[in-house]
Scaffold this active site. Structure first.
Site, PDB file in Angstrom:
ATOM      1  N   LYS A 211      -0.892  -1.072  -4.406  1.00 26.42           N
ATOM      2  CA  LYS A 211      -2.590   0.257  -3.297  1.00 26.42           C
ATOM      3  C   LYS A 211      -2.049   1.186  -3.746  1.00 26.42           C
ATOM      4  CE  LYS A 211      -4.717  -0.221   0.643  1.00 26.42           C
ATOM      5  NZ  LYS A 211      -5.658  -0.383   1.562  1.00 26.42           N
TER       6      LYS A 211
ATOM      7  N   GLU B 187     -11.392   0.957  -2.880  1.00 30.98           N
ATOM      8  CA  GLU B 187     -11.483   0.689  -1.377  1.00 30.98           C
ATOM      9  C   GLU B 187     -12.452   2.106  -0.478  1.00 30.98           C
ATOM     10  OE1 GLU B 187      -8.446  -1.101   0.607  1.00 30.98           O
ATOM     11  OE2 GLU B 187      -8.750  -1.438   1.954  1.00 30.98           O
TER      12      GLU B 187
ATOM     13  N   ASP C  41      -7.614   3.227  -2.970  1.00 35.56           N
ATOM     14  CA  ASP C  41      -8.184   2.999  -1.417  1.00 35.56           C
ATOM     15  C   ASP C  41      -8.414   4.600  -1.066  1.00 35.56           C
ATOM     16  OD1 ASP C  41      -8.837   3.027   1.418  1.00 35.56           O
ATOM     17  OD2 ASP C  41      -6.974   2.036   1.926  1.00 35.56           O
TER      18      ASP C  41
ATOM     19  N   GLY D 149      -4.047  -4.446   6.502  1.00 30.38           N
ATOM     20  CA  GLY D 149      -3.061  -4.480   7.484  1.00 30.38           C
ATOM     21  C   GLY D 149      -3.285  -2.459   7.704  1.00 30.38           C
TER      22      GLY D 149
ATOM     23  N   SER E  60       1.200  -1.391  -0.244  1.00 31.10           N
ATOM     24  CA  SER E  60      -0.088   0.090  -0.070  1.00 31.10           C
ATOM     25  C   SER E  60       1.180   0.924  -0.513  1.00 31.10           C
ATOM     26  CB  SER E  60      -1.004  -0.381   1.049  1.00 31.10           C
ATOM     27  OG  SER E  60      -1.678   1.339   1.490  1.00 31.10           O
TER      28      SER E  60
ATOM     29  N   LYS F 255      -3.340   5.110  -2.554  1.00 31.58           N
ATOM     30  CA  LYS F 255      -4.140   5.850  -1.816  1.00 31.58           C
ATOM     31  C   LYS F 255      -4.470   7.105  -2.610  1.00 31.58           C
ATOM     32  CE  LYS F 255      -4.159   3.637   2.276  1.00 31.58           C
ATOM     33  NZ  LYS F 255      -4.440   2.886   3.348  1.00 31.58           N
TER      34      LYS F 255
ATOM     35  N   ASP G 177     -14.084  -1.749   3.583  1.00 29.83           N
ATOM     36  CA  ASP G 177     -13.222  -1.374   4.624  1.00 29.83           C
ATOM     37  C   ASP G 177     -13.641  -1.114   6.282  1.00 29.83           C
ATOM     38  OD1 ASP G 177     -10.874  -1.536   6.115  1.00 29.83           O
ATOM     39  OD2 ASP G 177      -9.427  -0.291   5.304  1.00 29.83           O
TER      40      ASP G 177
ATOM     41  N   LYS H 212      -9.683  -7.101   8.357  1.00 27.80           N
ATOM     42  CA  LYS H 212      -8.659  -6.660   9.375  1.00 27.80           C
ATOM     43  C   LYS H 212      -9.289  -7.220  10.659  1.00 27.80           C
ATOM     44  CE  LYS H 212      -7.191  -2.779   7.485  1.00 27.80           C
ATOM     45  NZ  LYS H 212      -7.381  -0.913   7.049  1.00 27.80           N
TER      46      LYS H 212
HETATM   47  O1  NPG Z   1       0.535  -2.409   4.917  1.00 30.64           O
HETATM   48  O2  NPG Z   1      -0.210  -2.643   6.912  1.00 30.64           O
HETATM   49  C1  NPG Z   1       0.130  -1.957   5.708  1.00 30.64           C
HETATM   50  C2  NPG Z   1      -0.828  -0.683   5.170  1.00 30.64           C
HETATM   51  C3  NPG Z   1      -2.194  -0.518   4.655  1.00 30.64           C
HETATM   52  O3  NPG Z   1      -2.870   1.102   3.846  1.00 30.64           O
HETATM   53  C4  NPG Z   1      -2.905   0.383   4.553  1.00 30.64           C
HETATM   54  N1  NPG Z   1      -3.074   0.480   5.766  1.00 30.64           N
HETATM   55  O4  NPG Z   1      -6.171   2.445   5.546  1.00 30.64           O
HETATM   56  O5  NPG Z   1      -5.974   0.544   5.186  1.00 30.64           O
HETATM   57  C5  NPG Z   1      -5.632   1.506   5.912  1.00 30.64           C
HETATM   58  C6  NPG Z   1      -4.657   1.809   5.923  1.00 30.64           C
HETATM   59  C7  NPG Z   1      -4.162   2.284   7.387  1.00 30.64           C
HETATM   60  C8  NPG Z   1      -2.894   2.052   8.029  1.00 30.64           C
HETATM   61  C9  NPG Z   1      -5.068   2.511   7.746  1.00 30.64           C
HETATM   62  C10 NPG Z   1      -3.119   2.674   9.713  1.00 30.64           C
HETATM   63  C11 NPG Z   1      -5.190   2.993   9.406  1.00 30.64           C
HETATM   64  C12 NPG Z   1      -3.851   2.814  10.399  1.00 30.64           C
END
Ligand code: NPG
Length: 370
Positions: A162, A214, A189, A291, A136, A164, A239, A263
């Site tokens: 992915k 997403e 996302d 994640g 991501s 953002k 999500d 998650k």
């Molecule tokens: O690889 O752990 C990873 C990060 C993946 O983009 C990611 N996480 O919106 O899903 C999300 C975002 C996130 C990170 C959300 C930290 C909340 C806290």
């Protein structure tokens, strides 16, 4: 029967290798709450995915600590536990706080399986020993910086990228990345950054052949997502909106999404994630594991969950080095030449917290007799 003796909580801060920017903010340091449970001569670990503030969800490390201390502990005291699945019933008087519940459940599973000598992925019924890794990529300074970052991850072998997105950082980003990487599996996302009024704008995403978009709309808007889904050809993945198995059921009934990002930390823990897995499998809805920049403790759990049969799409599970210079747990997760992350071998989560590293990262700690 496990007689629990002690619960400890550790607030840790780990600097990220790269700052992580989303539509809701930027993280340079990951603040995490780790939970350990001691009993029968062993220790089990869990990680709470709540953030430093209520941006991704209403829970924070402080609210999690408070509900664990003031409300979970009294329910646990003096109650021997035969199996981690009993926790749901024990904590049922408490509404909400899925992230706090998940952290406790993780520690209990880890403790239970260490006593049994069984790896978590096997106990859950996993069907693969390595899981497809995605990465991501946060919002970058500018397009050249983003393209460099994508190129570097593609070169390392990640199976999907992915991106953002948010209003003002979307169409031109997709145009640039698609032009440079015509065949790359890409998802986006939005972390709730759009509104149903942006439907026409979001339709323009369809031409980029994305795997999914997403969480385009509000975190609590299942109906809006159902309406938007009817207007787009790109599948919607949810999500933030899926905060419990019941919400997953509602989303599936309403056809708010065609894919779910699971998650376990967000939905209330392993048992809740297993329920969602069952619901999705019954309808043929593919899952993948999201994640939250977890330390090795949380990542180990995500990897184990991702071995289940319904988790068929690449995950937000990347190598440890993508997040931290040095994690608090060993062994580090590495990317194979096949673009996968192998499941750790040991019992329970299969990773060990390194005491010196925990101490170095620790900001505060608490310990309670059970
Ligand atoms: O690889 O752990 C990873 C990060 C993946 O983009 C990611 N996480 O919106 O899903 C999300 C975002 C996130 C990170 C959300 C930290 C909340 C806290």
């Amino acid at each position: 029967m496990i007689r629990l003796e002690r619960l400890s909580a550790y607030l840790v801060e780990l600097p990220l290798v790269h700052p992580f920017r989303t539509s809701f903010g930027e993280e340079k340091v990951r603040r995490a709450l780790l939970i350990s449970l001691e009993g029968e001569g062993k220790v089990g670990w869990g990680e709470c995915v709540a953030g430093a503030g209520p941006w991704y969800s209403y829970e924070t490390v402080d609210t999690a600590l408070q509900v664990i201390r003031d409300f979970f502990l009294p329910l646990l005291r003096g109650k021997p536990i035969a199996h981690p699945t009993e926790l749901g019933e024990l904590l049922s008087p408490i509404r909400g706080h899925p992230m706090a519940k998940a952290a406790l459940e993780a520690a209990l599973w880890d403790l239970y399986l260490r006593l049994e000598g069984v790896p978590l992925w096997q106990a859950l019924g996993g069907v693969r020993e390595e899981v497809p890794a995605g990465v991501s990529i946060g919002i970058q300074r500018d397009l050249p910086a983003l393209l460099d970052r994508v190129a570097s991850f593609v070169e390392q072998g990640y199976q999907r990228v992915k991106l953002k997105v948010k209003p003002g950082w979307d169409i031109q980003v997709l145009e640039a990345v698609r032009e440079r990487f015509p065949n790359l599996p890409i998802s986006v996302d939005a972390n709730c950054a759009y509104d149903l009024k942006d439907t026409e704008h979001l339709k323009a995403f369809d031409r980029f052949g994305l795997m999914m978009i997403e969480q385009p709309l509000r975190y609590d808007d299942l109906l809006g997502h159902a309406k938007l889904a009817g207007a787009l050809t790109t599948p919607i993945c949810l999500d933030e909106s899926i905060s419990s198995p019941h919400r997953a059921w509602e989303a599936l009934e309403l056809e708010s999404c065609r894919i779910i990002n699971v998650k376990q930390g967000r939905v209330g823990g392993i048992s809740a994630a297993l329920e969602i897995h069952k619901l999705a499998q019954a309808r043929g809805v593919p899952l993948w594991c999201g994640g939250m920049l977890e330390t090795g403790v949380g990542r180990a759990l995500n990897v184990a969950l991702a071995t289940l049969p319904g988790f068929t799409l690449p995950h937000d599970i990347s190598a440890t080095s993508r997040y931290y210079r040095e994690d608090i747990a060993e062994p580090a997760f590495r990317l194979t030449p096949r673009g996968t992350i192998p499941v750790p071998e040991g019992p329970g989560l299969g990773v060990e917290v390194v005491p010196e590293r925990l101490l170095a990262a620790q900001v505060a700690s608490w310990s309670f007799r059970l």
